[in-house]
Write a protein that holds these residues in place. Structure first.
Motif, short mmCIF file in Angstrom:
data_model
loop_
_atom_site.label_atom_id
_atom_site.label_comp_id
_atom_site.label_asym_id
_atom_site.label_seq_id
_atom_site.Cartn_x
_atom_site.Cartn_y
_atom_site.Cartn_z
N SER A 10 -42.86 -22.77 8.13
CA SER A 10 -41.82 -23.26 7.81
C SER A 10 -40.86 -23.85 8.74
N GLN A 11 -39.68 -24.30 8.49
CA GLN A 11 -38.77 -25.12 9.23
C GLN A 11 -37.15 -24.89 8.83
N GLU A 12 -36.74 -24.94 9.94
CA GLU A 12 -35.15 -24.80 9.91
C GLU A 12 -34.48 -25.77 10.88
N TYR A 13 -33.35 -26.31 10.57
CA TYR A 13 -32.33 -27.15 11.19
C TYR A 13 -31.22 -26.59 11.29
N GLU A 14 -30.51 -26.30 12.31
CA GLU A 14 -28.92 -26.02 12.20
C GLU A 14 -28.44 -26.90 13.11
N PHE A 15 -27.09 -27.32 12.63
CA PHE A 15 -26.51 -28.52 13.10
C PHE A 15 -25.16 -27.98 13.69
N ARG A 16 -24.59 -28.20 15.17
CA ARG A 16 -23.53 -28.16 15.53
C ARG A 16 -22.34 -29.40 15.19
N ARG A 17 -23.15 -30.28 14.93
CA ARG A 17 -22.36 -31.74 14.55
C ARG A 17 -23.67 -32.59 13.84
#
Lengths: 134, 129
Positions: B68-75
């Motif tokens: 599995s894979q996750e990306y979380e962006f602040r910008r």
């Protein structure tokens, strides 16, 4: 609430998989070399899991209007995708977070192979900012 | 894989958000403009060699399946910027003869702000699995 995002469909070709290997830097022979793929138990090369996640994210981006609105995206990789498979990305709005002005989406990708629809090869989620911020 | 390698922090690797590279990535996915969120995978692959080459970890990448894979962006990422990719091993577990590895990477900008956190779960299949 409960709105579905527009389905995004494509046929996966070997050329797509090679182009994705170059663009991503993932040149694992599992995606490029049939003999290698067979040696590790697959019938032939498989698409990158991240290619299919990228396709799922493209459906989210189309709904969001632009990539910069995507605050987060995640996916579980449940089954391989092979060349000539048709992948169909979809999703629905699960909730709106009014405090953060963000839509929470459930997302998925299903495969159509030999005229049959398989179980989702991806299940995921995304958060999308509803107000444009530059 | 050596469970004692959990918590390992790797030296930062520079990654340029090259506009031509972004354009090639967009073309493959059919995205018209901007930096596709999953373009971060290219930054992860830039930092992966140091993890694969870590003898203390002992990961066999030919047996690895992406779980599995996750990306979380602040910008959003900005085309042309240089980011520092800071990788660490979050956890290593063994179950049923297979190993489960979680790698986290922070993409940090010139102002020392985290732009994106990427988290990958990998499964290293055991012999015969």
């Amino acid at each position: 609430m409960g709105d579905e995002i527009q389905e995004l469909r494509r046929v996966v070709t070997r050329e797509d998989v090679s182009a994705y290997a170059e663009a991503s830097g993932d040149r694992n022979p599992l995606h490029l070399d049939d003999a290698f793929a067979r040696s590790v138990g697959f019938p032939g090369v498989i698409a990158h899991g991240m290619f299919t996640m990228g396709h799922m994210t493209a459906a989210v981006v189309a709904w969001a209007g632009e990539p910069s609105a995507v605050v987060s995206v995640s996916a579980q990789f449940r089954a391989p995708v092979f060349p000539d498979d048709t992948i169909v990305a979809g999703g629905r709005v699960r909730a709106i977070d009014h405090d953060d002005d963000v839509a929470e989406l459930d997302t998925w990708v299903v495969v159509q192979r030999d005229g049959r629809e398989e179980w989702p090869v991806k299940r995921g989620a995304a958060r999308v900012r509803l107000t444009r911020v530059d | 894989m050596n469970p004692e390698a959990a918590g390992t922090v790797y030296p930062p690797v520079a990654f340029v958000v090259d506009p031509e590279h972004v354009a090639a990535f967009r073309d493959v996915l059919g995205i018209a403009s901007g930096v596709p969120p999953t373009f971060v995978t290219a930054a992860e692959f830039a930092a992966l060699p140091e993890i694969l080459g870590d003898p203390r970890l002992g990961l066999d990448f030919t047996r690895v399946v992406h779980g599995s894979q996750e990306y979380e962006f602040r910008r959003p990422l900005r085309e042309g910027e240089t980011l520092s990719v800071r990788a660490r091993i979050d956890s290593i577990r063994h179950k049923g003869g297979s190993g489960f590895l979680t790698i986290a990477m922070d993409l940090v900008d010139a102002g020392d702000q985290v732009v994106c956190t990427a988290r990958s779960q990998m499964l290293e299949r055991g012999p015969g699995a």
